[in-house]
Design an enzyme around this catalytic site. Structure first.
Site, PDB file in Angstrom:
ATOM      1  N   GLU A 164      -9.697   7.260   4.240  1.00  0.00           N
ATOM      2  CA  GLU A 164     -10.025   7.242   5.403  1.00  0.00           C
ATOM      3  C   GLU A 164      -9.986   9.049   5.185  1.00  0.00           C
ATOM      4  O   GLU A 164      -9.334  10.235   5.025  1.00  0.00           O
ATOM      5  CB  GLU A 164      -7.895   7.220   5.300  1.00  0.00           C
ATOM      6  CG  GLU A 164      -8.274   7.469   6.989  1.00  0.00           C
ATOM      7  CD  GLU A 164      -6.871   7.295   7.813  1.00  0.00           C
ATOM      8  OE1 GLU A 164      -6.892   7.106   8.799  1.00  0.00           O
ATOM      9  OE2 GLU A 164      -5.899   6.922   7.070  1.00  0.00           O
ATOM     10  N   LYS A 221       0.987  -1.954  -0.133  1.00  0.00           N
ATOM     11  CA  LYS A 221       0.096  -0.386  -0.064  1.00  0.00           C
ATOM     12  C   LYS A 221       1.022   1.035   0.090  1.00  0.00           C
ATOM     13  O   LYS A 221       1.795   1.182   1.084  1.00  0.00           O
ATOM     14  CB  LYS A 221      -0.758  -0.050   1.327  1.00  0.00           C
ATOM     15  CG  LYS A 221      -1.524   1.483   0.888  1.00  0.00           C
ATOM     16  CD  LYS A 221      -3.525   1.046   2.017  1.00  0.00           C
ATOM     17  CE  LYS A 221      -2.967   1.285   3.145  1.00  0.00           C
ATOM     18  NZ  LYS A 221      -1.970   2.801   3.913  1.00  0.00           N
TER      19      LYS A 221
END
Length: 261
Positions: free
Chosen positions: A178, A110
């Site tokens: 997020e 990631k």
């Protein structure tokens, strides 16, 4: 678990359950509870090592914790974070990904960021490395931007949507959003063919991720608004993890009180 199955879950509208884990026993019980994706996050810097941010976490730390997780993870898809300053340039990203995949046995890496990392995502994808993007609040950038909701204004929302599309076009196979407004997260999810996993991004993403320590009420200090202590209503850690999985699958979590934007 495979990428193909995760993509089919998105197409079928089946929620994907993701959870962080940092060592073998955590991974084992997460999988037993039905967690489909384990994230070995650089959040370990805060919840395991006791730092104020994720910035001190090293690549060696990430490899070590990914190795521990993978020794007892026999089913979930495993994503490992490329930590702060390990993505300074293309060469360092390739080296970092190689270590996380070869030594750590991660299934995917990631990368935080949008346009800045597009070339890196493309290079990794061309080499056959599965990549997860990360947009919105970027923990590795808190020294500059702080902890704040991203995409609240029209201009920044349009930029995030554009960057999400760029990451997918570059070869990203998954995306974490997020702390973005729920409506924007819904729009991004609908505009991408890859699975979108939310944290503090409402309930209309393809799946949810939380930090294990938040799920179990182990957070030191104030817990994030988007989190929930599932152990407070359970009689064991295992039951709490089962409840988290069940609530994500059914759409009970996140509820409106867990939205941040």
């Amino acid at each position: 678990m495979t990428l193909t199955k995760l993509h089919k879950m998105k197409q079928a509208g089946e929620k994907i359950v993701c959870l962080t884990a940092y060592e073998a026993s955590q991974a084992y019980w997460a999988v037993e509870a039905g967690v489909e994706v384990i994230l070995v996050g650089d959040s370990l810097g805060m919840v395991v090592q006791g730092h104020q941010t994720t910035l001190p976490v090293t690549l060696n730390d990430m490899v070590y914790h990914t190795q521990m997780v993978q020794r007892k993870n026999h089913q979930a898809w495993c994503i490992a974070d490329i930590p702060f300053m390990s993505d300074m340039n293309l060469s360092s990203v390739l080296d970092s990904a190689a270590r996380l995949m070869k030594e750590g046995q991660a299934n995917m890496v990631k990368l935080e960021g949008g346009q800045r990392v597009v070339e890196m995502v493309q290079a990794l994808s061309d080499l056959g490395v599965p990549v997860c993007g990360h947009l919105g609040l970027l923990p590795q950038s808190v020294q500059k931007k702080g902890y704040q909701v991203a995409g609240k204004e029209a201009e920044s929302a349009a930029r995030l949507l554009g960057e999400a599309k760029m990451l997918e076009s570059a070869g990203a196979d998954m995306l974490v959003l997020e702390c973005v407004p729920a409506q924007l997260a819904k729009q991004i999810t609908q505009n991408l063919s890859i699975p979108v996993i939310g944290i503090g991004a409402g309930h209309e993403t393809d799946g949810q991720v939380l930090v294990l320590h938040d799920v179990l009420g182990l957070t030191i200090g104030k817990a994030p608004k988007f989190s929930k202590n599932f152990l407070s209503e359970a009689d064991s850690i295992q039951t709490a993890l089962y409840q988290y999985v069940s609530d994500v699958k059914s759409g009970r979590f996140p509820a409106s009180e867990h939205c941040v934007g």
